[in-house]
Design a protein around this motif. Structure first.
Motif, short mmCIF file in Angstrom:
data_model
loop_
_atom_site.label_atom_id
_atom_site.label_comp_id
_atom_site.label_asym_id
_atom_site.label_seq_id
_atom_site.Cartn_x
_atom_site.Cartn_y
_atom_site.Cartn_z
N ALA A 68 0.83 -1.21 0.00
CA ALA A 68 0.00 0.00 0.00
C ALA A 68 0.87 1.26 0.00
O ALA A 68 0.56 2.24 -0.69
CB ALA A 68 -0.93 -0.01 1.21
N LEU A 69 1.96 1.23 0.76
CA LEU A 69 2.88 2.38 0.77
C LEU A 69 3.52 2.56 -0.61
O LEU A 69 3.65 3.69 -1.09
CB LEU A 69 3.97 2.16 1.82
N VAL A 70 3.90 1.45 -1.23
CA VAL A 70 4.50 1.53 -2.57
C VAL A 70 3.52 2.13 -3.57
O VAL A 70 3.87 2.98 -4.40
CB VAL A 70 4.97 0.13 -3.03
N GLU A 71 2.26 1.70 -3.50
CA GLU A 71 1.24 2.23 -4.42
C GLU A 71 0.98 3.71 -4.19
O GLU A 71 0.55 4.42 -5.11
CB GLU A 71 -0.05 1.43 -4.25
N ALA A 72 1.24 4.18 -2.97
CA ALA A 72 0.94 5.58 -2.64
C ALA A 72 2.04 6.55 -3.02
O ALA A 72 1.86 7.77 -2.92
CB ALA A 72 0.65 5.70 -1.14
N THR A 73 3.19 6.04 -3.46
CA THR A 73 4.33 6.94 -3.68
C THR A 73 4.64 7.15 -5.15
O THR A 73 4.37 6.28 -5.99
CB THR A 73 5.59 6.41 -2.98
N ARG A 74 5.21 8.30 -5.44
CA ARG A 74 5.67 8.59 -6.79
C ARG A 74 7.05 8.00 -7.03
O ARG A 74 7.32 7.43 -8.08
CB ARG A 74 5.70 10.11 -7.01
N THR A 75 7.94 8.12 -6.04
CA THR A 75 9.31 7.62 -6.17
C THR A 75 9.60 6.61 -5.07
O THR A 75 9.44 6.91 -3.89
CB THR A 75 10.33 8.78 -6.07
#
Length: 268
Positions: free
Chosen positions: A197-204
């Motif tokens: 979920a954190l990965v999906e929420a980030t641009r980089t």
């Protein structure tokens, strides 16, 4: 070829692929079955691999082994600080930054304390505490809820729900292991879900991982290698692993552990 040279090549292959077969090694090195088995015995005696029927696998414990936070904090301390210093250079003031749970990401937090205007999102009480202790009025820290894992991560539906509506500029992700086929992994299924979920929420996405994480495969994949924008590691990572990572990751940065931190960047 000397036995020591052959053994190092075998070890590199185990770390790259996760496992090797005796028959494949016999064909590759044009030596006898007994010679390869002696090589595997020598590597196992060093703790570098674990022999199994017909071959060997990476010596990294079981895929569900999850050391506690305190135990992990004692490992590769110099490398973690070098990696954290290098990673912190990627952060601009007045941006939204995520940090997953882990000893390396907690060290990254220490180097981000003085960056002005940060909004920090984390599922780690340890990471949040680093920023709380600075008491900066220009920083906002959001700590997700959830259940605590042995590695002191907050995971589960509450944590995932808290993250899914957010939009981060940069995420610093700590991992249990990284391997070409398995990608970035963790031994904890619920922690993998929260990290996804954190990965999906980030641009980089910035993965911070020392050389010992290569070849280790946890139970659950967080993300494939190709999802990583920047990998920050240390100089002890073997050259073949570095080449493999460079083929999949946009940028591989090396943090030097002696003297002034230097960066060797290899584009993927």
């Amino acid at each position: 070829m000397l036995a020591a040279q052959r053994q190092e090549l075998i070890l590199e292959r185990v770390q790259r692929s996760g496992a090797v077969r005796v028959t494949d090694l016999v064909a590759s090195f044009a030596v006898s079955d007994m010679t390869i088995r002696r090589d595997l015995d020598a590597l196992e005696s060093r703790g570098a691999i674990r022999k199994v029927h017909g071959g060997a696998v990476a010596s990294s414990g079981t895929s569900t082994e999850e050391p506690g936070f305190e135990a992990k904090s004692l490992r590769q301390e110099r490398e973690k600080h070098a990696i954290a210093r290098e990673a912190a250079r990627l952060v601009e003031p007045n941006t939204a930054v995520g940090l997953s749970a882990g000893t390396t990401t907690r060290t990254v937090a220490e180097y981000l304390r003085d960056v002005p205007g940060l909004t920090v999102v984390t599922n780690s009480p340890r990471v949040a505490d680093v920023f709380y202790r600075t008491a900066r009025s220009d920083q906002t820290v959001a700590l997700t809820g959830g259940f605590r894992t042995p590695s002191d991560a907050l995971v589960g539906p509450l944590a995932v729900s808290a993250v899914r509506s957010l939009h981060l500029d940069t995420l610093f992700l700590g991992v249990h292991g990284m391997q070409e086929q398995a990608g970035f992994t963790t031994p904890n299924i619920m922690e993998a879900e929260t990290n996804r979920a954190l990965v999906e929420a980030t641009r980089t996405l910035v993965v911070v991982a020392d050389h010992t994480k290569w070849g280790t495969v946890g139970l659950s994949t967080i993300a494939p290698l190709t999802r990583c924008d920047v990998l920050v590691t240390d100089a002890a990572l073997n050259p073949r692993a570095r080449e493999t990572l460079a083929e999949h990751v946009d940028s591989v940065r090396t943090a030097e552990t002696e003297g002034t931190v230097g960066t060797a960047e290899q584009a993927g």
